[in-house]
Design a protein around this motif. Structure first.
Motif, PDB file in Angstrom:
ATOM      1  N   THR A 118      -5.637   8.652   1.053  1.00  0.00           N
ATOM      2  CA  THR A 118      -5.885   7.515   0.174  1.00  0.00           C
ATOM      3  C   THR A 118      -7.344   7.089   0.187  1.00  0.00           C
ATOM      4  OG1 THR A 118      -5.357   5.943   1.913  1.00  0.00           O
ATOM      5  CG2 THR A 118      -3.552   6.585   0.466  1.00  0.00           C
ATOM      6  N   GLN A 167       2.146   1.599   7.468  1.00  0.00           N
ATOM      7  CA  GLN A 167       3.385   2.169   6.932  1.00  0.00           C
ATOM      8  C   GLN A 167       4.579   1.240   7.112  1.00  0.00           C
ATOM      9  OE1 GLN A 167       4.304   6.033   8.423  1.00  0.00           O
ATOM     10  NE2 GLN A 167       3.587   6.985   6.533  1.00  0.00           N
ATOM     11  N   SER A 170      -2.173  -0.476   1.050  1.00  0.00           N
ATOM     12  CA  SER A 170      -1.685  -0.921   2.350  1.00  0.00           C
ATOM     13  C   SER A 170      -1.872   0.212   3.364  1.00  0.00           C
ATOM     14  CB  SER A 170      -0.211  -1.298   2.233  1.00  0.00           C
ATOM     15  OG  SER A 170       0.302  -1.519   3.520  1.00  0.00           O
ATOM     16  N   TYR A 202      13.052  -1.812  -3.458  1.00  0.00           N
ATOM     17  CA  TYR A 202      11.734  -1.622  -2.858  1.00  0.00           C
ATOM     18  C   TYR A 202      11.706  -1.914  -1.359  1.00  0.00           C
ATOM     19  CZ  TYR A 202       9.624  -0.818  -7.381  1.00  0.00           C
ATOM     20  OH  TYR A 202       9.276  -0.281  -8.596  1.00  0.00           O
ATOM     21  N   ALA A 240       3.699  -3.408  -6.742  1.00  0.00           N
ATOM     22  CA  ALA A 240       4.244  -2.419  -5.801  1.00  0.00           C
ATOM     23  C   ALA A 240       3.320  -1.201  -5.733  1.00  0.00           C
ATOM     24  CB  ALA A 240       5.652  -2.010  -6.223  1.00  0.00           C
ATOM     25  N   LYS A 241       2.691  -0.888  -6.860  1.00  0.00           N
ATOM     26  CA  LYS A 241       1.758   0.250  -6.876  1.00  0.00           C
ATOM     27  C   LYS A 241       0.514  -0.059  -6.056  1.00  0.00           C
ATOM     28  CE  LYS A 241       3.229   2.070 -11.313  1.00  0.00           C
ATOM     29  NZ  LYS A 241       3.041   1.923 -12.750  1.00  0.00           N
ATOM     30  N   ASP A 299       1.343   0.465  -2.442  1.00  0.00           N
ATOM     31  CA  ASP A 299       1.366   1.890  -2.103  1.00  0.00           C
ATOM     32  C   ASP A 299      -0.046   2.446  -1.960  1.00  0.00           C
ATOM     33  OD1 ASP A 299       4.054   1.964  -2.053  1.00  0.00           O
ATOM     34  OD2 ASP A 299       4.305   2.800  -4.072  1.00  0.00           O
TER      35      ASP A 299
END
Ligand code: GTP
Ligand code: MG
Length: 211
Positions: A207, A119, A116, A150, A109-110, A113
């Protein structure tokens, strides 16, 4: 007879789907089951693999470009660059291995984030190897709970017996088709030119910045 000169588009949308999760959970096996309806003992993926499948879902002709990443940690830097532009991400764990489930929150999941760029990207959580019911250590309820937390779709499946395999891809694609921002990007007129050189959405500057 020459279909390449036809003005009829070959597909309505091209979607990029990424498969992630620990090594050995069955990502490549799920993809092989989905694209070739077969199951064999596969070696761990080296880097990234790629398969294309044409499907008709929700009345639309779709070209799915499915990227199958290596779960082994040594490939993580390489695989991280494949999240870019994906409209769908399939996160796989093995219902008989607890560590592959805990790594969903600790690692996968990290990674989503961090890497990716979409959105609205649709996420699908998949618990694989339900044919090994006697060895199960992660309950369905735990999967449902994680998915709720999630914001993912969720299914349990088996690449070996083919239970729910098509449904994993279908449900993901139906949700993508239901999301206007993802549709706009996947439309044939934008993507037809070159599936390897996708026009990327604007990456979040935060990012992509470095020290
Ligand atoms: N019993 C059972 N075994 C499976 C299933 N899916 C995959 N396997 C087995 O699990 C092992 C690993 O499968 P892979 O598909 O290579 O796993 P992977 O997630 O692609 O692994 P990496 O490429 O290293 O990330 C293989 O021996 C498969 O035969 C399943 O649904 N049931
Ligand atoms: Mg693999």
């Amino acid at each position: 007879m020459d279909s390449s000169s036809s003005s009829q588009p070959e597909f309505d949308y091209l979607f990029k789907v990424l498969m992630i999760g620990d090594s050995g959970v069955g990502k490549s096996s799920l993809l092989l089951r989905f694209t070739a309806d077969s199951f064999e003992d596969l070696s761990p993926t080296i880097g990234v693999d790629f398969k294309v499948k044409m499907v008709t879902i929700g009345g639309k002709k779709l070209k799915l470009a499915i990227w199958d990443t290596a779960g082994q940690e040594r490939f993580r830097t390489l695989t991280s660059s494949y999240y870019r532009g994906a409209q769908g991400i399939i996160m796989v764990y093995d219902v008989t291995r607890r560590d592959t489930f805990t790594n969903l929150s600790d690692i996968w999941a990290k990674e989503i984030d961090l890497y990716s760029t979409n959105q609205d990207c649709i996420k699908m959580l998949v618990g694989n190897k339900v044919d090994k019911e006697s060895e199960r250590v992660v309950t369905k309820k735990e999967g449902v709970e994680f998915a709720r937390q999630y914001g993912c779709l969720f299914l349990e499946c088996s690449a070996k017996t083919r239970v729910n395999v098509e449904q994993c891809f279908e449900e993901l694609v139906l949700k993508i088709l239901d999301t206007p921002s993802l549709l706009a990007e996947g439309s044939a007129s934008v993507k037809k030119k070159n599936i390897f050189k996708q026009s990327q959405p604007q990456a979040d500057a935060a990012t992509s910045g470095c020290c």
